[in-house]
Design a protein around this motif. Sequence first.
Motif, PDB file in Angstrom:
ATOM      1  N   SER A 204     -21.829  54.326 -29.084  1.00 42.90           N
ATOM      2  CA  SER A 204     -22.163  53.268 -29.847  1.00 42.90           C
ATOM      3  C   SER A 204     -20.795  52.684 -30.481  1.00 42.90           C
ATOM      4  O   SER A 204     -20.505  52.819 -30.572  1.00 42.90           O
ATOM      5  CB  SER A 204     -23.067  53.313 -30.919  1.00 42.90           C
ATOM      6  OG  SER A 204     -23.365  54.275 -31.469  1.00 42.90           O
TER       7      SER A 204
ATOM      8  N   THR B 262     -19.176  57.685 -33.513  1.00 45.94           N
ATOM      9  CA  THR B 262     -20.401  57.077 -33.494  1.00 45.94           C
ATOM     10  C   THR B 262     -21.932  57.404 -33.629  1.00 45.94           C
ATOM     11  O   THR B 262     -21.886  58.635 -34.772  1.00 45.94           O
ATOM     12  CB  THR B 262     -20.580  58.633 -32.271  1.00 45.94           C
ATOM     13  OG1 THR B 262     -19.487  58.303 -31.176  1.00 45.94           O
ATOM     14  CG2 THR B 262     -22.110  58.432 -31.204  1.00 45.94           C
TER      15      THR B 262
ATOM     16  N   THR C  95     -25.576  58.628 -34.845  1.00 47.31           N
ATOM     17  CA  THR C  95     -26.418  59.350 -33.847  1.00 47.31           C
ATOM     18  C   THR C  95     -27.828  58.955 -34.661  1.00 47.31           C
ATOM     19  O   THR C  95     -28.395  57.629 -35.476  1.00 47.31           O
ATOM     20  CB  THR C  95     -26.218  60.546 -35.005  1.00 47.31           C
ATOM     21  OG1 THR C  95     -26.380  60.997 -36.199  1.00 47.31           O
ATOM     22  CG2 THR C  95     -24.786  61.382 -34.738  1.00 47.31           C
ATOM     23  N   SER C  96     -28.571  59.278 -33.759  1.00 46.53           N
ATOM     24  CA  SER C  96     -30.386  59.158 -34.335  1.00 46.53           C
ATOM     25  C   SER C  96     -30.979  59.215 -35.713  1.00 46.53           C
ATOM     26  O   SER C  96     -31.907  58.472 -36.178  1.00 46.53           O
ATOM     27  CB  SER C  96     -31.271  59.844 -33.055  1.00 46.53           C
ATOM     28  OG  SER C  96     -31.027  61.350 -33.758  1.00 46.53           O
TER      29      SER C  96
ATOM     30  N   THR D  67     -28.074  52.921 -31.127  1.00 46.13           N
ATOM     31  CA  THR D  67     -27.435  54.418 -31.348  1.00 46.13           C
ATOM     32  C   THR D  67     -28.470  54.365 -29.645  1.00 46.13           C
ATOM     33  O   THR D  67     -29.986  54.349 -29.507  1.00 46.13           O
ATOM     34  CB  THR D  67     -29.285  55.697 -32.252  1.00 46.13           C
ATOM     35  OG1 THR D  67     -28.412  55.977 -33.291  1.00 46.13           O
ATOM     36  CG2 THR D  67     -28.542  56.568 -31.974  1.00 46.13           C
TER      37      THR D  67
END
Length: 533
Positions: A195, A313, A315-316, A358
């Motif tokens: 992302s 990046t 994450t969830s 994400t």
Amino acid sequence: MTHTSSPSQAGLHYSLLNEPLISYRHVADNARIQASLPELFVAMASDLVRDFPALRAHQRHPWHAFLCQLAAIALHAAGRKTVFETAAQWRSALLALTPDDPDGAAWCLVTPPDRPALLQAAVPGGSVASWKSVYHAADELDILVTSKNHDLKAARASAADAQDWLLALISLQTQEGFLGAGNYGISRMNGGFASRPGVGVATVEGWGRRWLRDVATLLHARDDIAQEHGMSTENGLALVWLQAWDGNSSCAFGRLDPLYIELCRRVRLQCHGAELQALGAGTKAARIAAKDLNGMTGDAWTPIDIAEGKALTITSDGFGYKLMAELLFGGKYKAGRAQHVGCEGEGTRLELIARGVTRGQGKTEGYHERRVPISPKLRRLLGGSRDVAARISGERIAAIAEVRKLLWLSLMTLFNNGPVGKDASDSTKNKASDFAKPFEAVEDARFFADLTAEVEADDASAERLSWLIALTERAERLLRHAFNAGPRSGMQRYRAQAAALSRFHGGLRSPKSPLPLLAQHYATLSTSQDNQA
């Protein structure tokens, strides 16, 4: 919406330079105002923009970054360090960036396919007859991939106006990832399933002040970015859509301007009667050859993982307190240039803003945004003794982890009806974990407010102790709340509850406690009570 229709501009529609396609709300009276892009820049410079009503949450960072990069590119090309005062000046500066298209085609949403349009590369040969993908709604073009329309209904914007298509186009072309064969992502992220983060320090008051701040940052950092990343200091490709693209070739990263605005998909907007629609086609190569860069492109809003050598990046889990603490204080990430705490006046309120979507394989896993206010003393620490703030943050994170561990063990004792051995069942462990989850969620939400209270306190040690006491009280409330889920029969219930409380309080008061300040407090309190007795 009126189209550009003069004979000299046949086929050019929806010009950002000339038409009031962008709506914003005025900061003074909330009035909705329509503006061209040059007029918007003047309003931003005067800090008159409260917000953008048409802007969706996940489009906020791409829109902000686009406006900042574009303004900085235009100002550098014009040899200026400060923004223009009038819309006419902005219009001339933007038009000067596209000398091969003096009629402004590259700033229109719709042009003949053999000519560039905004964020749309020209099609060699000018034919889109073979393009199979058709988008009838602006949000179909956007980056969000939802499961069975549960998260966000798809293709709702069937009556979208030009602004909706503009915002969707910017979102797609500047933050989209890999989505199957022929659908490559942008260069400014760590791989196709990553992302593009948007992390930066901002003034609390409005869009305009942050825009001015970040434009100045980009101008100041431009040459350094070029040198660090092997990019063109002069005459590099800044507006990537100006170069025609057949979908088979990639643009070398070294050819780009340090502040480049990219595109990743072959898309063309068209007028279909009174409405807009888009056509799309797959490609055999990414638009920019940057696969080996791991997202390290000099983007001002992207933190870099120093050890891993790659862009952050999301994450969830989103921007949890541990990640935000690392971004603010820690040494794991190299901050992007927009995260620098500058020399604004003492009365200026600042906050850290973190945004991003994400991504997963063929899906998105949520939009995440978090804001952390930066108090005056914390701001001074960030500008100098960052290690002090990092130490305080690290100690608090460690304390939360220890109390959570103790809470979990006490819950295990409760659900096991007594002391827990190595043979505890998975169901007991899972049940304890489920009941412990709210604890960290609550601490996450209040972490930075509590940390700031200690940083700003006259007596930091007393403030820390007060926080630790409150922390353990919140944990104990969760433990007691779980009593109803423990053993139900009379004798077993009382034994299990007593064992759980004994485990919890014993852990806090033990001489071997990982929270010595708290253990010492309880020991002193116990001695005082004994003396009184």
